[in-house]
Design a protein around this motif. Structure first.
Motif, PDB file in Angstrom:
ATOM      1  N   HIS A 125      52.287 -14.840  34.742  1.00 58.41           N
ATOM      2  CA  HIS A 125      51.151 -13.976  34.420  1.00 58.41           C
ATOM      3  C   HIS A 125      50.534 -13.456  35.711  1.00 58.41           C
ATOM      4  N   THR A 126      49.706 -12.443  35.588  1.00 62.38           N
ATOM      5  CA  THR A 126      49.038 -11.852  36.738  1.00 62.38           C
ATOM      6  C   THR A 126      48.272 -12.928  37.510  1.00 62.38           C
ATOM      7  N   LYS A 127      48.446 -12.913  38.834  1.00 62.36           N
ATOM      8  CA  LYS A 127      47.857 -13.958  39.668  1.00 62.36           C
ATOM      9  C   LYS A 127      47.349 -13.351  40.960  1.00 62.36           C
ATOM     10  N   ARG A 128      46.159 -13.765  41.386  1.00 58.05           N
ATOM     11  CA  ARG A 128      45.611 -13.349  42.675  1.00 58.05           C
ATOM     12  C   ARG A 128      45.941 -14.404  43.725  1.00 58.05           C
ATOM     13  N   VAL A 134      47.483  -9.217  44.566  1.00 55.97           N
ATOM     14  CA  VAL A 134      47.596  -9.514  43.140  1.00 55.97           C
ATOM     15  C   VAL A 134      49.054  -9.300  42.735  1.00 55.97           C
ATOM     16  N   ARG A 136      51.487  -8.889  39.717  1.00 50.23           N
ATOM     17  CA  ARG A 136      51.379  -8.507  38.307  1.00 50.23           C
ATOM     18  C   ARG A 136      52.759  -8.354  37.685  1.00 50.23           C
ATOM     19  N   SER A 138      55.416  -6.763  35.307  1.00 53.54           N
ATOM     20  CA  SER A 138      55.464  -5.363  34.884  1.00 53.54           C
ATOM     21  C   SER A 138      55.010  -5.178  33.440  1.00 53.54           C
ATOM     22  N   GLU A 140      52.442  -6.702  32.008  1.00 54.44           N
ATOM     23  CA  GLU A 140      51.013  -6.942  31.814  1.00 54.44           C
ATOM     24  C   GLU A 140      50.186  -5.808  32.413  1.00 54.44           C
ATOM     25  N   TYR A 142      46.759  -4.456  34.258  1.00 50.82           N
ATOM     26  CA  TYR A 142      45.774  -4.996  35.195  1.00 50.82           C
ATOM     27  C   TYR A 142      44.973  -3.833  35.772  1.00 50.82           C
ATOM     28  N   VAL A 150      48.426  -4.564  44.823  1.00 50.97           N
ATOM     29  CA  VAL A 150      49.065  -5.047  43.607  1.00 50.97           C
ATOM     30  C   VAL A 150      50.581  -4.936  43.726  1.00 50.97           C
ATOM     31  N   SER A 152      53.942  -5.195  41.682  1.00 54.89           N
ATOM     32  CA  SER A 152      54.454  -5.179  40.324  1.00 54.89           C
ATOM     33  C   SER A 152      55.863  -5.744  40.327  1.00 54.89           C
ATOM     34  N   THR A 161      57.905 -15.599  42.118  1.00 53.47           N
ATOM     35  CA  THR A 161      56.705 -14.967  41.582  1.00 53.47           C
ATOM     36  C   THR A 161      55.480 -15.204  42.452  1.00 53.47           C
TER      37      THR A 161
END
Length: 320
Positions: A125-128, A134, A136, A138, A140, A142, A150, A152, A161
């Motif tokens: 999942h999207t994570k900072r 970030v 992300r 593809s 999801e 954001y 970002v 992707s 990841t």
């Protein structure tokens, strides 16, 4: 730049390379076994602890792990090299078990095909990471905050990841120490996550080097997926020495383990110009003093360091 294009072809079948283990010192064992996977060239894997299940519908992770079992699982192409990789993992872990209390088994099994890509989305999942980066998936949505960088990704099973501490530590240090417009070198590029982050952060240029030609093909696809101009990067499989002789770099980054870091420092130590920064990760925290000694020997001054979950990373600057 890498020339030519690859024709589209069906993705190879996937195999699950699984390592089950037990140890009276599980925290240390977990760090050592993750390092063993890195040593064998396996940089993307899932860590399972008792009570968790993996993505495999049958085989050892079709059930929950027992109270005394832990596991690592990597998803690899069934491309003819899988058996050799399994045997190499077994050799490396066997060597470790000679001096550390550890019981283990290594296996290689087909991955059930039913919707594994959809299942994988449950784990990514999207994570900072750091202040601005970030990552992300593809699939999801954001909405970026001001200043966000970002990445992707559509990783499949084999692409890192950024969730592993060694990668996250590298990303955090890149964010802080990679100058705008810089030219940088990524040693052990793999599927390209550090190259993507660095190119987006610096808006400069980069060279990625790896001894796995197929990984570099994947890296190219992932870099281009993020809209990066192909004229801004070069990917090379082969002699690092030649690149050091011909390309000036402001920074070198290497997410590898201690033994390759030692060899790398022997190459770049006498070659890099004063002022060049070196970021290294993939180092167990207990080995940090050893790396600091090596850095000082090759005239690097430690500028910054980060640690997480038993791993350590550093940024050092060449003094003379």
């Amino acid at each position: 730049m890498t020339k030519g294009t690859r024709s589209k072809k069906a993705a190879p079948d996937l195999l699950a390379l699984t390592l089950l283990w037990q140890s009276p010192e599980p925290e240390i064992a977990s760090e050592l076994l993750a390092a063993a996977f890195f040593e064998c060239g396996v940089s993307s894997f899932q860590v399972l602890t008792p009570g968790e299940t993996g993505l495999i519908d049958d085989g050892p992770y079709g059930r929950k792990l027992g109270d005394l079992e832990n596991g690592l699982v990597a998803y690899i192409p069934d491309d003819g090299a899988a058996l050799e990789l399994r045997d190499e993992v077994h050799r490396v872990v066997s060597r470790l078990a000679e001096n550390f209390p550890l019981a283990f088994s290594v296996s290689l099994e087909p991955l059930a095909h039913q919707n594994w890509q959809e299942k994988y989305k449950e784990f990514f999942h999207t994570k900072r990471i750091g202040q601005r980066i970030v990552i992300r998936p593809s699939w999801e949505d954001y909405s970026p905050c001001p200043g966000d960088v970002v990445l992707s990704l559509d990783p499949g099973m084999a692409f890192g990841t950024g969730s592993h501490p060694t990668t996250a530590l590298c990303l955090a240090l890149l964010e802080k120490h990679l100058p705008m417009g810089a030219a940088f070198l990524d040693v052990g590029t793999g599927s390209g996550i550090l190259l993507i982050a660095g190119l987006l952060l610096s808006e400069g240029t980069a060279v990625g080097v790896d001894n796995d030609a197929e990984a570099l093909c994947v890296a190219r696809e992932n870099i281009l997926r993020n809209g990066i101009d192909p004229n801004r990067f070069r990917l090379a499989c082969g002699d690092l020495t030649e690149m050091l002789d011909t390309d000036p770099f402001s920074l070198v980054v290497a997410n590898i383990e201690l033994s390759p870091v030692t060899r790398l420092l022997s190459l770049i130590g006498p070659t890099l110009k004063p002022g060049t920064r070196f970021i290294c990760s993939g180092i167990l925290a207990e080995k940090s003093a050893e790396v600091c000694t090596l850095l000082a020997y090759y005239n690097f001054r430690l500028e910054d360091q980060e640690s997480a979950e038993g791993w350590w990373a550093a940024c050092a600057k060449k003094e003379r």
